[in-house]
Design an enzyme around this catalytic site. Structure first.
Site, PDB file in Angstrom:
ATOM      1  N   CYS A 166      86.734   9.180 -63.600  1.00  0.00           N
ATOM      2  CA  CYS A 166      87.584   7.985 -63.629  1.00  0.00           C
ATOM      3  C   CYS A 166      86.778   6.726 -63.313  1.00  0.00           C
ATOM      4  O   CYS A 166      86.094   6.664 -62.283  1.00  0.00           O
ATOM      5  CB  CYS A 166      88.711   8.143 -62.607  1.00  0.00           C
ATOM      6  SG  CYS A 166      89.679   6.648 -62.353  1.00  0.00           S
ATOM      7  N   TYR A 195      91.724   0.907 -73.052  1.00  0.00           N
ATOM      8  CA  TYR A 195      92.885   1.802 -73.113  1.00  0.00           C
ATOM      9  C   TYR A 195      93.955   1.265 -74.055  1.00  0.00           C
ATOM     10  O   TYR A 195      94.632   2.034 -74.751  1.00  0.00           O
ATOM     11  CB  TYR A 195      93.457   2.020 -71.711  1.00  0.00           C
ATOM     12  CG  TYR A 195      92.581   2.883 -70.843  1.00  0.00           C
ATOM     13  CD1 TYR A 195      92.712   4.259 -70.835  1.00  0.00           C
ATOM     14  CD2 TYR A 195      91.588   2.315 -70.040  1.00  0.00           C
ATOM     15  CE1 TYR A 195      91.901   5.059 -70.047  1.00  0.00           C
ATOM     16  CE2 TYR A 195      90.765   3.100 -69.254  1.00  0.00           C
ATOM     17  CZ  TYR A 195      90.920   4.473 -69.258  1.00  0.00           C
ATOM     18  OH  TYR A 195      90.100   5.263 -68.486  1.00  0.00           O
TER      19      TYR A 195
END
Length: 270
Positions: free
Chosen positions: A19, A143
């Site tokens: 992440c 994203y």
């Protein structure tokens, strides 16, 4: 809120090497020389149906995922469990799951080995302005492009993303770091997205107008940070690629993980 004193024995920091938001905290720990002072619980790179899966050494009856930890601390919790997350083991309480808040706390811990601050007070207006720009256009922008629901949304997202990269490339023509002469938290925000760009975002998220390594100044920024003591140890390419390519079946239904590119060679100047 994170604790205000250096009482680390009762704390646990849940992170993922995959992440980018958790990675920025790991980079901060390396830069501050506090690795080993705070207990880390590293989640598995591949997500399950309930999100992040705990390493077997961190499980206990009824607690096998990070969501289980959240629900134990916050009964009725129904949102997504996220990393990084700072947890009080003695109080069974979540202290923070905001990466910048945790990084700021790490930056202020007594006994840090690095002089200066990643959050210099004299640069606060610039940190706020550029930090929000990087967060919106780059950290979240990839994203928005990768999960765009239609062509129009994708076109808008990818145009916004590469316009921002162009602007930051131009900014670095006249300065060493994004906010001026010293490295700050904004550079770390940028670093963790840059090193994932060619590995994941370029292909899986269709952010393929350019590669991050095609931006000379931005890639030099990534290489400078990568070369700082301890930072290279926080970069786990295998976990990054495994996570993205195996945890997102809607984008990669067969779960095939690409063998390249070799960004470590590029970061080392090869």
């Amino acid at each position: 809120m994170v604790p205000s004193r250096d009482d680390l024995d009762s704390l646990r920091l849940y992170v993922s090497y995959a992440c980018p938001f958790a990675h920025r905290v790991l980079v901060g720990m390396a830069l501050r020389g506090v690795m080993g002072r705070l207990r880390l619980s590293v989640v598995q790179p591949v997500m399950g149906p309930d999100g992040w899966v705990l390493h077997p050494s961190d499980t206990e009856p009824g607690v096998s995922t990070l969501l289980d930890v959240y629900r134990r601390a916050r009964p009725g919790f129904s949102r997504r469990a996220s990393v990084p997350m700072l947890y009080s083991v003695t109080e069974k309480r979540i202290l923070s799951d905001d990466s910048l808040e945790i990084l700021s706390w790490i930056d202020r811990l007594p006994g840090n080995s690095r002089e200066g601050s990643l959050f210099p007070a004299q640069l606060e207006p610039e940190l706020d302005r550029l930090g929000k720009f990087v967060a919106d256009a780059i950290n979240s922008g990839v994203y928005e492009a990768g999960f765009a629901a239609n062509q129009e949304a994708y076109d808008q997202a990818v145009t916004k993303l590469f316009s921002a990269l162009d602007q930051l490339e131009e900014l670095l023509q006249s300065r060493l770091w994004l906010c001026g002469d010293v490295m700050t938290v904004v550079d770390i925000q940028m670093f963790t997205s840059l090193i994932r760009f060619d590995l994941v975002y370029h292909t899986l998220f269709k952010c393929n107008w350019k590669r991050a390594s095609d931006y000379r100044q931005l890639w030099n920024l990534a290489r400078r940070i990568y070369g700082l003591p301890g930072v290279a140890d926080t970069l786990r390419v295998d976990q990054i690629t495994t996570h993205y390519y195996k945890s997102l079946p809607d984008l990669n239904p067969r779960g095939i993980v690409p063998r390249g590119p070799d960004i470590l060679a590029k970061l080392r100047g090869g």
